[in-house]
Scaffold this motif. Structure first.
Motif, PDB file in Angstrom:
ATOM      1  N   ALA A 213      -2.605  10.380  -8.387  1.00 57.48           N
ATOM      2  CA  ALA A 213      -2.702   8.922  -8.409  1.00 57.48           C
ATOM      3  C   ALA A 213      -3.891   8.482  -7.571  1.00 57.48           C
ATOM      4  O   ALA A 213      -4.155   9.042  -6.502  1.00 57.48           O
ATOM      5  N   VAL A 214      -4.604   7.467  -8.065  1.00 57.24           N
ATOM      6  CA  VAL A 214      -5.758   6.908  -7.363  1.00 57.24           C
ATOM      7  C   VAL A 214      -5.528   5.417  -7.165  1.00 57.24           C
ATOM      8  O   VAL A 214      -5.248   4.692  -8.132  1.00 57.24           O
ATOM      9  N   ASP A 215      -5.601   4.957  -5.919  1.00 53.13           N
ATOM     10  CA  ASP A 215      -5.581   3.529  -5.643  1.00 53.13           C
ATOM     11  C   ASP A 215      -6.962   2.992  -6.018  1.00 53.13           C
ATOM     12  O   ASP A 215      -7.892   2.999  -5.220  1.00 53.13           O
ATOM     13  N   ALA A 216      -7.104   2.558  -7.268  1.00 53.60           N
ATOM     14  CA  ALA A 216      -8.409   2.137  -7.775  1.00 53.60           C
ATOM     15  C   ALA A 216      -8.813   0.769  -7.256  1.00 53.60           C
ATOM     16  O   ALA A 216      -9.968   0.359  -7.439  1.00 53.60           O
ATOM     17  N   ASP A 217      -7.886   0.056  -6.631  1.00 52.12           N
ATOM     18  CA  ASP A 217      -8.240  -1.202  -5.989  1.00 52.12           C
ATOM     19  C   ASP A 217      -8.990  -0.913  -4.694  1.00 52.12           C
ATOM     20  O   ASP A 217      -9.926  -1.609  -4.328  1.00 52.12           O
ATOM     21  N   GLN A 218      -8.573   0.127  -3.998  1.00 52.56           N
ATOM     22  CA  GLN A 218      -9.238   0.530  -2.757  1.00 52.56           C
ATOM     23  C   GLN A 218     -10.465   1.389  -3.037  1.00 52.56           C
ATOM     24  O   GLN A 218     -11.504   1.239  -2.406  1.00 52.56           O
ATOM     25  N   HIS A 219     -10.346   2.310  -4.010  1.00 53.33           N
ATOM     26  CA  HIS A 219     -11.437   3.226  -4.339  1.00 53.33           C
ATOM     27  C   HIS A 219     -12.051   2.800  -5.672  1.00 53.33           C
ATOM     28  O   HIS A 219     -11.891   3.460  -6.705  1.00 53.33           O
TER      29      HIS A 219
ATOM     30  N   LYS B  19       6.422  -0.813 -11.307  1.00 56.37           N
ATOM     31  CA  LYS B  19       7.506  -0.395 -12.195  1.00 56.37           C
ATOM     32  C   LYS B  19       7.344   1.056 -12.641  1.00 56.37           C
ATOM     33  O   LYS B  19       8.330   1.751 -12.881  1.00 56.37           O
ATOM     34  N   LEU B  20       6.090   1.496 -12.755  1.00 56.92           N
ATOM     35  CA  LEU B  20       5.821   2.852 -13.206  1.00 56.92           C
ATOM     36  C   LEU B  20       6.110   3.895 -12.123  1.00 56.92           C
ATOM     37  O   LEU B  20       6.442   5.044 -12.433  1.00 56.92           O
ATOM     38  N   THR B  21       6.028   3.513 -10.855  1.00 53.13           N
ATOM     39  CA  THR B  21       6.072   4.463  -9.740  1.00 53.13           C
ATOM     40  C   THR B  21       7.261   5.438  -9.781  1.00 53.13           C
ATOM     41  O   THR B  21       7.058   6.656  -9.679  1.00 53.13           O
ATOM     42  N   PRO B  22       8.508   4.978  -9.930  1.00 50.95           N
ATOM     43  CA  PRO B  22       9.610   5.947  -9.921  1.00 50.95           C
ATOM     44  C   PRO B  22       9.542   6.950 -11.075  1.00 50.95           C
ATOM     45  O   PRO B  22       9.865   8.127 -10.894  1.00 50.95           O
TER      46      PRO B  22
ATOM     47  N   VAL C 122      -0.024  13.801  -6.136  1.00 49.43           N
ATOM     48  CA  VAL C 122      -1.140  14.027  -5.214  1.00 49.43           C
ATOM     49  C   VAL C 122      -1.978  12.749  -5.126  1.00 49.43           C
ATOM     50  O   VAL C 122      -2.482  12.247  -6.136  1.00 49.43           O
ATOM     51  N   GLU C 123      -2.096  12.192  -3.906  1.00 52.77           N
ATOM     52  CA  GLU C 123      -2.942  11.020  -3.699  1.00 52.77           C
ATOM     53  C   GLU C 123      -4.406  11.472  -3.717  1.00 52.77           C
ATOM     54  O   GLU C 123      -4.813  12.345  -2.953  1.00 52.77           O
ATOM     55  N   LEU C 124      -5.211  10.855  -4.593  1.00 46.12           N
ATOM     56  CA  LEU C 124      -6.606  11.242  -4.765  1.00 46.12           C
ATOM     57  C   LEU C 124      -7.541  10.124  -4.321  1.00 46.12           C
ATOM     58  O   LEU C 124      -7.207   8.935  -4.439  1.00 46.12           O
ATOM     59  N   ASN C 125      -8.710  10.513  -3.842  1.00 41.17           N
ATOM     60  CA  ASN C 125      -9.708   9.559  -3.378  1.00 41.17           C
ATOM     61  C   ASN C 125     -11.085  10.187  -3.557  1.00 41.17           C
ATOM     62  O   ASN C 125     -11.205  11.357  -3.937  1.00 41.17           O
ATOM     63  N   PRO C 126     -12.164   9.439  -3.309  1.00 40.22           N
ATOM     64  CA  PRO C 126     -13.505  10.007  -3.515  1.00 40.22           C
ATOM     65  C   PRO C 126     -13.782  11.269  -2.693  1.00 40.22           C
ATOM     66  O   PRO C 126     -14.607  12.094  -3.085  1.00 40.22           O
ATOM     67  N   SER C 127     -13.085  11.436  -1.572  1.00 41.06           N
ATOM     68  CA  SER C 127     -13.332  12.590  -0.714  1.00 41.06           C
ATOM     69  C   SER C 127     -12.745  13.884  -1.277  1.00 41.06           C
ATOM     70  O   SER C 127     -13.300  14.966  -1.077  1.00 41.06           O
ATOM     71  N   ASN C 128     -11.602  13.784  -1.952  1.00 39.48           N
ATOM     72  CA  ASN C 128     -10.946  15.019  -2.420  1.00 39.48           C
ATOM     73  C   ASN C 128     -10.918  15.167  -3.940  1.00 39.48           C
ATOM     74  O   ASN C 128     -10.427  16.163  -4.458  1.00 39.48           O
ATOM     75  N   PHE C 129     -11.427  14.172  -4.676  1.00 41.04           N
ATOM     76  CA  PHE C 129     -11.293  14.189  -6.128  1.00 41.04           C
ATOM     77  C   PHE C 129     -12.019  15.375  -6.757  1.00 41.04           C
ATOM     78  O   PHE C 129     -11.473  16.061  -7.631  1.00 41.04           O
ATOM     79  N   ASN C 130     -13.233  15.620  -6.305  1.00 43.14           N
ATOM     80  CA  ASN C 130     -13.996  16.728  -6.890  1.00 43.14           C
ATOM     81  C   ASN C 130     -13.317  18.065  -6.618  1.00 43.14           C
ATOM     82  O   ASN C 130     -13.172  18.900  -7.519  1.00 43.14           O
ATOM     83  N   ARG C 131     -12.889  18.259  -5.371  1.00 40.42           N
ATOM     84  CA  ARG C 131     -12.264  19.534  -4.995  1.00 40.42           C
ATOM     85  C   ARG C 131     -10.938  19.753  -5.711  1.00 40.42           C
ATOM     86  O   ARG C 131     -10.667  20.838  -6.240  1.00 40.42           O
TER      87      ARG C 131
ATOM     88  N   ARG D  32       0.849  -1.186   0.000  1.00 43.62           N
ATOM     89  CA  ARG D  32       0.000   0.000   0.000  1.00 43.62           C
ATOM     90  C   ARG D  32       0.880   1.229   0.000  1.00 43.62           C
ATOM     91  O   ARG D  32       2.034   1.194   0.393  1.00 43.62           O
ATOM     92  N   GLY D  33       0.294   2.330  -0.421  1.00 38.28           N
ATOM     93  CA  GLY D  33       0.993   3.600  -0.292  1.00 38.28           C
ATOM     94  C   GLY D  33       2.179   3.746  -1.226  1.00 38.28           C
ATOM     95  O   GLY D  33       3.313   3.815  -0.777  1.00 38.28           O
ATOM     96  N   PHE D  34       1.942   3.776  -2.544  1.00 35.44           N
ATOM     97  CA  PHE D  34       3.020   4.021  -3.499  1.00 35.44           C
ATOM     98  C   PHE D  34       3.616   5.421  -3.307  1.00 35.44           C
ATOM     99  O   PHE D  34       4.797   5.624  -3.556  1.00 35.44           O
ATOM    100  N   TYR D  35       2.764   6.362  -2.878  1.00 36.00           N
ATOM    101  CA  TYR D  35       3.173   7.762  -2.822  1.00 36.00           C
ATOM    102  C   TYR D  35       2.953   8.327  -1.418  1.00 36.00           C
ATOM    103  O   TYR D  35       2.025   7.920  -0.707  1.00 36.00           O
ATOM    104  N   SER D  36       3.807   9.253  -1.044  1.00 36.74           N
ATOM    105  CA  SER D  36       3.721   9.862   0.286  1.00 36.74           C
ATOM    106  C   SER D  36       3.627  11.376   0.143  1.00 36.74           C
ATOM    107  O   SER D  36       3.720  11.931  -0.955  1.00 36.74           O
ATOM    108  N   SER D  37       3.461  12.050   1.278  1.00 34.42           N
ATOM    109  CA  SER D  37       3.339  13.508   1.274  1.00 34.42           C
ATOM    110  C   SER D  37       4.608  14.192   0.794  1.00 34.42           C
ATOM    111  O   SER D  37       4.578  15.359   0.386  1.00 34.42           O
ATOM    112  N   SER D  38       5.727  13.486   0.833  1.00 37.60           N
ATOM    113  CA  SER D  38       6.990  14.085   0.379  1.00 37.60           C
ATOM    114  C   SER D  38       7.128  14.053  -1.146  1.00 37.60           C
ATOM    115  O   SER D  38       8.007  14.706  -1.708  1.00 37.60           O
TER     116      SER D  38
END
Length: 441
Positions: free
Chosen positions: A81-87, A61-64, A29-38, A19-25
């Motif tokens: 990026a959207v974790d479409a498996d979770q969302h 392989k794509l992450t870096p 931008v990690e996107l999800n249903p809560s923040n996608f519209n905004r 989990r968590g390919f990407y971090s705040s550093s």
């Protein structure tokens, strides 16, 4: 260059628990249903968004390269990026069927474009800049790119959100065989204004995915007070679910388009009949059924002389039961008698497994998978469950195309009959003496 994907009927390495390919550093931008519209829909920025699954090797392989491209594009183009498996609701909303999928959200955020470029950081940056130049040209030409529906002010989405009134409500909603989600709103309501683009986008997606069997409507409760009073509307927005012959139900889900679409699809699957199980009688049956579905499930049943009508009906009942169990997937279901479509059997390699046999075909990717377990509720369920999560052994159709399909007569529902043997009358046949001598010997 066509993108490599992991998904239904396409192999992918399994990374359990990642989990968590990407971090705040990161600049992604990690996107999800809560923040996608905004973050995305209400933004004026161009967005490149990767829809990924943590277990997908191609995604890892794509992450870096994705991170590197995001850093290079910082302040110019947004990269998310959207974790479409979770969302799953977000992935479903934008037609994501494999991973990774990259979409470009430009001027019209409701209709993103598919990214078709390479997967290196340089290729991603080049693709983003090309999309950015196209967006700037549109703005220079005076095109806003917006197609959002505004119930209060009109818009292109008006055709998908049905305007309901005191005069048309009963005929349009209550007398309809379709399922309706109806929003009661007030033009001055801030929450209604926030819901507006979500409701519009969901209306378009739901109409398309359910072929109009689930519809979204809207009532201005400040104008059409009779129907609003009938259903006790006191606050805004209020959403109710209407099904023919039943009392309306309060909508209890979230207010993002993903939440709305997910609930609508649940309503659709609850009310939809199981897909029809069709016999492959000609090429049109196969083409229409498979091209309209993500997967096409095909059973090859033993010859009628081997099973009789009772045995064949038992196999068909198993397939019908599984079609109903998986009806939410909206897959196509077909069957053929062994030997009636030899080219199809050969292209799937079915002959080596005996009959009955089953295959699942993805005609868009020209990939197929074979049932290796038993032709039973349990065996087929396990086979389809593995496919639905992107696992299972797959292969490419020979020649990268569907095989030739022959026109055949439909099964009449009866037991088979052996062909009548012809009787030969030899009384009129004259044989010479040599032949008689040989017969006597």
């Amino acid at each position: 260059m066509k993108p490599l994907v992991c998904g239904v009927l396409l192999g992918c390495s399994l990374f359990v628990g990642v989990r968590g390919f990407y971090s705040s550093s990161d600049d992604v931008v990690e996107l999800n249903p809560s923040n996608f519209n905004r973050e995305v829909i209400q933004s004026d920025s161009l967005w490149l968004i990767e829809f990924y699954a943590p277990w997908c090797g191609h995604c890892q392989k794509l992450t870096p390269d994705w991170k590197k491209a995001a850093s290079a594009l910082k302040g110019i183009v947004k990269v998310g990026a959207v974790d479409a498996d979770q969302h799953k609701s977000l992935g479903s909303q934008y037609g994501v069927s494999g991973f990774p999928t990259i979409k470009i959200f430009g001027g019209n955020k409701h209709k993103p474009e598919q990214y078709q470029g390479g997967r290196s950081s340089q290729a991603i940056v080049d693709g983003a800049m090309n999309a950015l130049r196209a967006l700037v040209r549109e703005r220079l030409d005076g095109k806003s790119g917006s197609s959002g529906y505004s119930k209060q002010g009109g818009g292109d989405g008006k055709k998908d959100v049905v305007e309901l009134t005191d005069d048309n409500f009963d005929k349009t909603v209550l007398q309809s065989d379709d399922v309706w989600l109806v929003e009661f709103f007030a033009p001055w309501c801030g929450h209604c204004k926030n819901l507006e683009p979500e409701w519009a986008a969901a209306a378009s997606a739901v109409k398309e995915q359910t072929k109009g069997k689930v519809r979204l409507g809207a009532v201005d409760a400040t104008v059409h007070q009779a129907v609003s009073s009938r259903y006790g509307i006191r606050g805004f927005p209020t959403i109710k679910i209407f099904r023919k012959g039943e009392e309306p139900e309060d909508y209890q889900g979230g207010r993002s388009r993903g939440d709305i679409i997910e609930r609508a699809m649940d309503l659709f699957s609850d009310n939809a009949p199981a897909p029809e199980l069709l016999e492959i009688l000609n090429e049109d049956v196969l083409k229409t059924t498979c091209e309209d579905s993500q997967l096409c499930i095909i059973g090859i049943l033993p010859h009628i002389l081997d099973t009789g009508a009772a045995g064949r009906n038992n196999y068909l009942e198993v397939m019908i039961k599984m079609a109903d169990k998986y009806k939410k997937k909206m897959w196509g279901w077909l069957w053929a008698e062994a030997g009636s479509q030899m080219e199809l059997e050969a292209s799937l390699g079915i002959g080596g497994f005996g009959y009955p046999a089953m295959a699942a075909i993805n005609t868009r990717k020209m990939k197929f998978a074979l049932l290796k377990g038993s032709f039973s509720d349990t065996g087929i369920h396990e086979f389809l469950r593995e496919l639905s999560v992107g696992r299972g052994s797959t292969a490419s159709l020979a020649g990268g195309a569907m095989p030739k399909i022959h026109s055949v007569e439909p099964w009449d529902g009866k037991d088979g009959q052996l062909p009548a043997e012809e009787e030969y009358d030899l009384s009129d046949v004259e044989l010479d003496d040599d032949v008689y001598d040989k017969i006597e010997l």
